[in-house]
Write an enzyme that holds these catalytic residues in place. Sequence first.
Site, PDB file in Angstrom:
ATOM      1  CB  SER A   1      -0.964  -0.040   1.185  1.00  0.00           C
ATOM      2  OG  SER A   1      -1.921   0.975   1.093  1.00  0.00           O
TER       3      SER A   1
ATOM      4  CG  ASP B   1      -6.501   0.845  -0.372  1.00  0.00           C
ATOM      5  OD1 ASP B   1      -5.691   1.779  -0.554  1.00  0.00           O
ATOM      6  OD2 ASP B   1      -6.350  -0.045   0.482  1.00  0.00           O
TER       7      ASP B   1
ATOM      8  CG  ASP C   1      -3.306  -0.765  -2.265  1.00  0.00           C
ATOM      9  OD1 ASP C   1      -3.115   0.420  -1.932  1.00  0.00           O
ATOM     10  OD2 ASP C   1      -3.872  -1.594  -1.532  1.00  0.00           O
TER      11      ASP C   1
ATOM     12  CG  ASP D   1      -3.346   3.941  -1.980  1.00  0.00           C
ATOM     13  OD1 ASP D   1      -4.203   3.809  -2.874  1.00  0.00           O
ATOM     14  OD2 ASP D   1      -3.312   3.212  -0.973  1.00  0.00           O
TER      15      ASP D   1
END
Length: 477
Positions: free
Chosen positions: A118, A264, A262, A260
């Site tokens: 992340s 989410d 990934d 970001d």
Amino acid sequence: EMVIRDWSSDVCSSDLKRITMATDLMISISGVRGIVGKSLTPELLVRLGGAFGTYIRGGTVVVGRDTRTTGEMVKHATLGGLLATGCRVIDIGTVATPTLTLMIKHLRADGGVMISASHNPVEWNALKFFRADASYLNAQDARDLLDIYYSGNYEHVSHDKIREVRQNPHSHALHVDAVLNHIDVNAVRKRRFKVALDTVNGSGIFGARILLEQLDCEVYELNTQPDGKFQRYPEPSFVGLSDLMAFCKANAVDIGCALDPDADRIAFVDETGGFIGEELSLALCADHIFARCKTKGIATGPMVVNMSTSRINEDVANRYNVPFIRVPVGEVNVAETMAHQQSIIGGEGNGGVIYGPVHYGRDALVGIALMLEKMAVSGESVSALRAALPSYQIVKSKIECPKTAARRIIVGIAENYANANARIDTSDGLRIDYPDRWVHLRPSNTEPILRVISEAKSVEDANALIEEWRIRIEKEI
């Protein structure tokens, strides 16, 4: 054998940086994170894959990864452990985390593994584990998984039970369709919005590009090469978005969207180049959803956020007479409460928007779509929509501190703190609500740091509260 170091003994502040750098592994309900080549080794990954395969009893598992250059190594090592336990593995390639969670439900899998650290720096990677309902493992689930991992009692199968890895290339389109099914597509298309998109060279580019094309937006791309070489700070926060802000100002775009790695989490920049901020992403989307539901007479359920999320969300919920619930930090805590309460919208102040009708997971594509719909329906600019909301100043700080030491410090402070004018909550670290401001102290789930977050009407007051508590903490350290 991997040694997970326990820094529970007392340490001096001068030693904190050295100790933090030496801390090998972060294990929490957010998954298992480490530095590749140091703590996150192939041997460890095989064992974790075997533990999760045993946990889901050799069922079907969906595996995806973000764009980090270490992703292929991490994936193949993890696949070895999963396959050894007889799992049916469906590899959906390089995807956003919310794409993977949607595919778990779509494919009726027994679980999922997302390979992504992340917002952590590029040298980190991680395994994030999901249940059959596409939610993160909760605290009890994580304990059960770790019991298997530490015991080493993996259910390995014989050679004739090892299955082939299947591929599924349709995940991005399915994700976009799921989002578009819940907004007024025609209203957005009519506006032909100009959108600047910064995906930090992460996995969000695939779905975000399709989404914006489907909405007939004119897209300007920054940092959209999916090579995992982050050209800015990975979090979608002010510190890394100067290029996006300057681009929005210079090119008269309608909105800037920063993701970001990934995808989410989402943060917005307005048409003047002003940073709207990840804390306001949820509030803007919630204001739109509550207004839409009020007009159509649709029940919303309560709004659910975590302990570190801005008070502005409570103000928005109160505006529409919507009940408001705070839960401990951790996406699974928000998602489980939302599902139980049949909540339509909630999330986290880090840019994590959760919209129940699509799925109970943070999703940057959902945030983009809802914001564009809000702009289309209202006819207002991003700056005007932001100005219509209350104004607070939130300050996020952190102190390098081993996790076990951080927990002990917070417990000690909480046991000795009393204030007749404040509400004290110790369900997740220590949160203190004063009449006109609040502060939250908690160990990070993902980094060896102690987070100190405050919010007030002015940045001076928020900083003063941070400094007051920083001094207390450093004395404890």
